[in-house]
Design a protein around this motif. Structure first.
Motif, short mmCIF file in Angstrom:
data_model
loop_
_atom_site.label_atom_id
_atom_site.label_comp_id
_atom_site.label_asym_id
_atom_site.label_seq_id
_atom_site.Cartn_x
_atom_site.Cartn_y
_atom_site.Cartn_z
N ILE A 169 -40.90 -61.65 6.88
CA ILE A 169 -39.78 -61.79 5.94
C ILE A 169 -40.09 -61.02 4.67
CG2 ILE A 169 -38.87 -63.97 6.81
CD1 ILE A 169 -40.38 -65.40 4.54
N ALA A 170 -39.01 -60.63 3.97
CA ALA A 170 -39.13 -59.92 2.70
C ALA A 170 -37.91 -60.26 1.85
CB ALA A 170 -39.23 -58.42 2.94
N SER A 171 -37.97 -59.88 0.59
CA SER A 171 -36.91 -60.26 -0.36
C SER A 171 -35.88 -59.16 -0.54
CB SER A 171 -37.53 -60.62 -1.72
OG SER A 171 -38.36 -59.57 -2.19
N ASN A 172 -35.58 -58.43 0.53
CA ASN A 172 -34.53 -57.41 0.47
C ASN A 172 -33.16 -58.08 0.57
OD1 ASN A 172 -36.25 -54.85 0.66
ND2 ASN A 172 -36.93 -56.00 2.45
N HIS A 173 -32.22 -57.60 -0.22
CA HIS A 173 -30.87 -58.17 -0.27
C HIS A 173 -30.04 -57.56 0.85
CE1 HIS A 173 -27.21 -59.25 -3.05
NE2 HIS A 173 -27.13 -59.79 -1.84
N THR A 174 -29.87 -58.28 1.94
CA THR A 174 -29.17 -57.76 3.10
C THR A 174 -27.93 -58.58 3.41
OG1 THR A 174 -30.53 -59.08 4.60
CG2 THR A 174 -31.29 -56.84 4.12
N SER A 175 -27.13 -58.08 4.34
CA SER A 175 -25.90 -58.75 4.70
C SER A 175 -25.56 -58.42 6.15
CB SER A 175 -24.76 -58.27 3.78
OG SER A 175 -23.54 -58.90 4.10
N GLY A 176 -24.44 -58.97 6.65
CA GLY A 176 -23.95 -58.56 7.94
C GLY A 176 -23.73 -57.05 7.92
N GLY A 177 -24.07 -56.39 9.01
CA GLY A 177 -24.03 -54.93 9.03
C GLY A 177 -25.40 -54.33 8.87
N ASN A 178 -26.32 -55.08 8.22
CA ASN A 178 -27.71 -54.64 8.12
C ASN A 178 -28.50 -54.97 9.38
OD1 ASN A 178 -27.71 -55.12 4.64
ND2 ASN A 178 -28.48 -53.25 5.62
N SER A 179 -27.86 -55.60 10.35
CA SER A 179 -28.54 -55.82 11.63
C SER A 179 -28.92 -54.48 12.23
CB SER A 179 -27.62 -56.57 12.59
OG SER A 179 -27.43 -57.89 12.17
N GLY A 180 -30.19 -54.34 12.56
CA GLY A 180 -30.68 -53.08 13.11
C GLY A 180 -31.19 -52.11 12.07
N SER A 181 -31.10 -52.46 10.80
CA SER A 181 -31.52 -51.55 9.72
C SER A 181 -33.02 -51.31 9.74
CB SER A 181 -31.15 -52.14 8.35
OG SER A 181 -29.77 -52.02 8.09
N PRO A 182 -33.45 -50.09 9.38
CA PRO A 182 -34.88 -49.83 9.24
C PRO A 182 -35.44 -50.56 8.03
CG PRO A 182 -33.62 -47.96 8.42
CD PRO A 182 -32.64 -48.91 9.06
N VAL A 183 -36.57 -51.24 8.22
CA VAL A 183 -37.32 -51.81 7.11
C VAL A 183 -38.48 -50.86 6.85
CG1 VAL A 183 -38.58 -53.81 6.22
CG2 VAL A 183 -36.68 -54.14 7.82
N LEU A 184 -38.54 -50.32 5.63
CA LEU A 184 -39.46 -49.24 5.30
C LEU A 184 -40.53 -49.70 4.33
CD1 LEU A 184 -36.71 -46.52 4.65
CD2 LEU A 184 -37.85 -47.06 6.82
N ASN A 185 -41.69 -49.05 4.40
CA ASN A 185 -42.74 -49.33 3.42
C ASN A 185 -42.59 -48.42 2.21
OD1 ASN A 185 -43.75 -46.82 4.17
ND2 ASN A 185 -45.52 -47.63 5.27
N ALA A 186 -43.56 -48.44 1.33
CA ALA A 186 -43.48 -47.70 0.07
C ALA A 186 -43.42 -46.19 0.28
CB ALA A 186 -44.68 -48.06 -0.82
N LYS A 187 -43.85 -45.72 1.45
CA LYS A 187 -43.83 -44.27 1.74
C LYS A 187 -42.63 -43.87 2.61
CE LYS A 187 -48.05 -44.44 3.41
NZ LYS A 187 -49.35 -44.00 4.01
N GLY A 188 -41.72 -44.79 2.83
CA GLY A 188 -40.55 -44.47 3.63
C GLY A 188 -40.82 -44.46 5.12
N GLU A 189 -41.87 -45.16 5.55
CA GLU A 189 -42.21 -45.24 6.97
C GLU A 189 -41.68 -46.55 7.55
OE1 GLU A 189 -46.48 -42.86 6.60
OE2 GLU A 189 -46.38 -45.04 6.30
N LEU A 190 -41.33 -46.51 8.81
CA LEU A 190 -40.74 -47.67 9.48
C LEU A 190 -41.81 -48.71 9.80
CD1 LEU A 190 -38.00 -48.65 10.68
CD2 LEU A 190 -38.72 -47.64 12.85
N ILE A 191 -41.62 -49.93 9.29
CA ILE A 191 -42.55 -51.03 9.59
C ILE A 191 -41.85 -52.18 10.30
CG2 ILE A 191 -44.16 -50.51 7.71
CD1 ILE A 191 -42.83 -52.79 6.11
N GLY A 192 -40.53 -52.16 10.35
CA GLY A 192 -39.82 -53.24 11.01
C GLY A 192 -38.35 -52.91 11.21
#
Length: 719
Positions: free
Chosen positions: A644-667
Motif C-alpha cells: 500500500i501507498a498514499s497515492n490519491h487514486t480513484s476508479g479508473g486507476n485500476s491497472g495503473s502503473p505504480v512507479l518508484n522515484a526513478k519512474g520504474e514500474l514496481i507495482g
C-alpha cells in the motif's frame, strides 16, 4: 477597513485549504502539464528524475507508455513489442467472453505459449494520448455566466463538436474535448486508438481474484490482480483493425521494471486515467451523497448480490454467466459502504460547512462581486429541491430496472417504435436484426430463474417507498397479477417474451405490425413502460431543471474558490478520465488489524480454503510454496505479493502503473482500502491508501506458475 477584513478572511480560508497541502503534499490528481509546478514538492518527497521525463511534448515522456484500457481502466506498456499490463478485474469481461464450458479461463487461467497463441479480444481497445491543448478561449468566447444556461450549453456543445471534427480531420486521431474545473476550462485530448488487442496471460480466479468480495476494498490483501495483453498495429505501426498480418505495436517509450522493490517511506507515483472525483462539492451536495444516493444503492445491491451469490455458488454455468456482472455490482456496493463510513467518521460534511462559513465571510467582503454572498444559499435551496426526485430516480434504477427482464424490455420499446414508423420493409427487417444481435449477446449471460429471484428481492423494496417513488401504474399491474409480488413475478417469468431467447427471436425474425398488442401486453414490458413513463413525466423534468440550475452555481463556486484561495495553492481539477499523475509514499495505515505495508506468500497460502471458491488457491501455486521454488523472485525466503501507498487514486486507476522515484514500474494499482474510499470526495492522509500488486509477484506468477518465462525476455528488468 472592509478591504483589510476581506484580505484577512481570504488568508484564513487559504490557511484552511493549504494546511493539508502543506503538511501532506500527497492529495491531488495532477494533469501532466501541471507537474512542473509540483516538481519541488515531489523532489522533497524523494523523486529522482525531472518532471520532463514524466511528461514532455516530444513524445519521449513516460506518459506515452500509459494507456486507457478499454473504457474504464488503465494499462502500461512494458516492452518494445507492445506488451501491456493491466488488472485481472479489468480483463475479466474479455476473459469471460473468450471462455467456454471446456475452456474456462476464469477458473483455469490462460497462458499463451507463443505470440501465435495470443487471443484476439473483439471490441477491446487501447488508447494512447498523444497531445492535449487548451481550447478554453474558443469554447467560451462571448459566453457569460448570466446568459440562459440552456443556450450557453447549446453553444458550448456546438463548438465542442466543431473542434472535435476539425482536430480529427487534421490529425486523424480521436479528438475529445474535456471540461475541467466545473466548466471553467476546456482541453482537447488527441489519442491513438488501437483495436487489435490480444490476451496473453490471465491468472485463474484463485490468484487474480483471490479474496474476491470478502477482501475487496480491504487491507491486508494477497491478490494477484494482473493480466497481460499485447497491442497490435498495422505494418506502419498505426492502429489497424484485427488482421493476422498485423504486427506487435512498437512504442517509443515503455516502462522498465524494477525488481529490487521498495521500503516503507519510499516515494511512489501512479499514472493513469482516474474516472471521477468531486473534491470541490458544497456540503449540501455531499450531504445528498452520504444520506440519499449511497444508502439507497447499498440497500438495493445488498439484496441483489445475495441472490446472485447464492445462484453462482450452486451452479457453475450460472457462475460463468454472472461473474462479470456480480463483480461490477459488488465493487460499487462495497465502495459506497466504505465511502459512507469514511464521510461519517471524518465528519466531512461538518468540515465543509466550516469552510463554507469562511468562504461566505470572504464573499460578503468582496464589493466587486456582491452576488457572491448569495452563492452558497442558492446552492443549498437548489440542492434541497431535488431530494425527492433523486430518491425516486435512485430507487427506480437500483430496484425495478435492476431486474434484467424489465431492463431489457427497452428493446421491445425499440421494436414498437419501429412498427410505428413508416420504414420500408427491408429497412425495418435490418433494424429488427440489429436488435436481435443485441439480444443474442444479452442471452449469453442471462439466466431467467436467477433473474426471477432478483425480481422477488427487489420489487417489494421498490413498492415499500412512498408515492414520490412508486409509479402509480405499478400498483394496478400488481393487482391484475394476483395482488402480490410472488404471483406477479410468476406471471412475468412465465409469460414475458424477454425471458426467452426463443420467443424473442421468433418475434424479431417474423415481425408483423400486428405484434404491437403482443408487446404492449407483455408483463415485463408493462413494468418497464410504467416506471420509465413515470420517470420521464415526474422525475426527469425535476432533475433536468436541477442540473440546469446547479451547473452555473457550481461553475461560479469553483471559480470563486480558486480566486479567493489564490495564494500559492495549486488547484488540481477533478478527475474526468483524462491522464493524471498522483504521488505519495509507501506507507502503512493505522487501522485495526493492519500494521504492515506489504503482504507475502507467507500471508497468502495459509488462507487457502478449497470449500470457498474465492479462497481456493490453485494446487500448482501451493506446490511452489511448499518447495520454496521461488527462483530469482525470493525476498527473505518468500515472495512479496501486495503493498500500500498514499497515492490519491480513484476508479479508473485500476491497472495503473505504480512507479518508484526513478519512474520504474514496481507495482500495478488495483484498489483502495475501505476506510479511504471517500477519497473521491475527501482525501484523508491518515486512512487513504492505494493497494498494488508487487511486480515481483507478477513476474513470479508469469514465470513459475504460468510457465510463460518467454514474456520476461522482452521486458527491461532493472535493479
Amino acid at each position: 477597513m472592509m478591504k483589510r477584513k476581506h484580505q484577512k478572511v481570504v488568508l484564513m480560508i487559504a490557511a484552511v485549504a493549504l494546511s493539508a497541502t502543506t503538511v501532506l503534499a500527497k492529495d491531488g490528481m495532477w494533469q501532466p502539464t501541471q507537474l512542473k509546478r509540483q516538481e519541488s514538492d515531489m523532489q522533497k518527497l524523494g523523486m529522482k528524475i525531472p518532471v520532463e521525463r514524466l511528461y514532455n511534448d516530444s513524445g519521449t515522456g513516460l506518459n506515452n507508455a500509459v494507456v486507457l484500457f478499454g473504457k474504464g481502466c488503465t494499462g502500461e506498456l512494458v516492452s518494445a513489442s507492445g506488451l501491456l499490463f493491466t488488472n485481472h478485474h479489468c480483463a475479466y469481461g474479455a476473459a469471460q467472453s473468450l471462455s467456454t464450458g471446456d475452456r474456462n479461463f476464469l477458473v483455469d487461467g490462460f497462458w499463451a505459449a507463443s505470440r501465435e497463441a495470443e487471443l484476439p479480444c473483439p471490441g477491446l481497445t487501447v488508447s494512447i494520448v498523444k497531445k492535449t491543448e487548451d481550447v478554453t478561449e474558443y469554447v467560451l468566447k462571448g459566453l457569460t455566466d448570466t446568459m440562459p444556461e440552456a443556450l450557453r450549453s447549446s453553444r458550448i456543445k456546438s463548438r465542442i463538436s466543431e473542434l472535435e471534427k476539425a482536430y480529427h480531420n487534421l490529425s486523424q486521431l480521436k479528438a475529445e474535448v474535456k471540461s475541467f474545473y466545473s466548466g471553467n476550462q476546456y482541453q482537447i485530448v488527441l489519442s491513438e486508438v488501437f483495436s487489435d488487442v490480444r490476451l496473453v496471460a490471465f491468472p485463474p480466479n484463485g490468484i487474480g481474484k483471490f479474496g474476491a468480495d470478502t477482501d475487496n476494498w480491504m487491507w491486508p490483501r494477497q491478490t494477484g490482480d494482473f493480466a497481460v495483453f499485447r497491442v497490435y498495429a498495422g505494418k506502419d505501426n498505426k492502429p489497424a483493425p484485427y488482421s493476422v498480418a498485423n504486427i506487435p505495436y512498437k512504442p517509443k517509450v515503455f516502462f522498465p521494471i524494477n525488481t529490487s522493490g521498495y521500503k516503507e517511506g519510499d516515494f511512489t507515483m501512479v499514472y493513469g486515467f482516474p474516472f471521477q472525483t468531486q473534491e470541490y462539492l458544497s456540503s449540501y451536495q455531499l450531504n445528498q451523497i452520504q444520506y440519499i444516493s449511497d444508502p439507497i444503492r447499498i440497500e438495493a445491491r445488498e439484496k441483489r448480490l445475495g441472490v446472485l451469490d447464492e445462484a453462482m455458488r450452486s451452479n457453475p454455468a450460472i457462475f460463468l454467466k454472472y461473474a462479470a456482472k456480480q463483480s461490477r455490482l459488488s465493487n460499487g456496493y462495497k465502495k459506497w459502504k466504505g465511502e459512507v463510513l469514511g464521510l461519517s467518521n471524518n465528519d466531512v460534511v461538518g468540515k465543509k460547512l466550516r469552510y463554507e462559513r469562511l468562504f461566505e465571510e470572504a464573499a460578503a467582503g468582496n464589493k466587486d462581486n456582491p452576488g457572491d454572498r448569495m452563492l452558497l444559499p442558492l446552492i443549498q435551496v437548489t440542492v434541497s429541491g431535488s431530494d425527492n426526485a433523486l430518491i425516486a430516480s435512485e430507487y427506480t434504477q437500483e430496484t425495478v430496472l435492476g431486474v434484467e427482464a424489465v431492463q431489457q424490455s427497452a428493446q421491445l420499446a425499440r421494436v414498437l417504435a419501429l412498427y410505428r414508423s413508416a420504414l420500408p420493409a427491408d429497412v425495418l427487417s435490418d433494424s429488427l436484426q440489429q436488435i436481435r444481435r443485441v439480444m443474442d449477446e444479452f442471452y449469453k449471460n442471462y439466466d431467467a430463474s436467477t433473474d426471477h429471484k432478483v425480481f422477488d428481492a427487489l420489487v417489494p423494496l421498490y413498492l415499500k417507498q412512498g408515492e414520490q417513488v412508486v409509479a402509480p401504474r405499478m400498483k394496478a399491474l400488481m393487482y391484475h397479477s394476483g395482488n402480490n409480488t410472488v404471483s406477479w413475478g410468476n406471471n412475468v417469468f412465465s409469460n414475458s417474451i424477454v425471458v426467452s431467447q426463443e420467443r424473442m427471436n421468433e418475434l424479431l425474425d417474423n415481425a408483423r405490425r400486428g405484434d404491437t398488442m403482443l408487446i404492449r401486453q407483455d408483463p415485463a414490458f408493462q413494468i418497464y413502460e410504467a416506471v420509465t413513463a413515470f420517470q420521464k413525466e415526474k422525475i426527469d423534468p425535476v432533475l433536468r431543471r436541477y442540473n440546469e440550475r446547479i451547473a452555473p452555481l457550481n461553475r461560479l463556486y469553483m471559480k470563486r474558490q480558486m480566486e479567493y484561495l489564490n495564494s500559492g495553492k495549486a488547484y488540481w481539477p477533478d478527475a474526468n478520465q483524462t491522464l493524471r499523475l498522483t504521488y505519495g509514499q509507501v506507507e502503512r495505515v493505522d487501522i485495526p488489524g493492519s500494521n504492515i505495508y506489504q503482504t507475502t506468500l507467507d500471508d497468502l497460502i495459509p488462507r487457502h480454503n478449497a470449500s470457498v471458491a474465492e479462497f481456493d488457491i490453485p494446487q500448482e501455486l501451493r506446490n511452489l510454496y511448499q518447495a520454496k521454488n521461488y527462483g530469482r523472485w525470493a525476498v527473505n525466503g518468500t515472495v512479496p505479493v501486495n503493498f500500500i501507498a498514499s497515492n490519491h487514486t480513484s476508479g479508473g486507476n485500476s491497472g495503473s502503473p505504480v512507479l518508484n522515484a526513478k519512474g520504474e514500474l514496481i507495482g500495478i494499482n488495483f484498489d483502495r482500502i475501505w476506510q479511504g474510499t471517500m477519497s473521491d470526495l475527501y482525501y484523508d492522509p491518515a486512512v487513504c491508501r492505494n493497494v498494488a500488486v508487487d511486480m515481483r509477484y507478477v513476474l513470479f506468477i508469469i514465470e513459475k506458475y504460468g510457465n510463460a518465462g518467454w514474456l520476461l525476455k522482452e521486458m527491461k528488468l532493472t535493479k
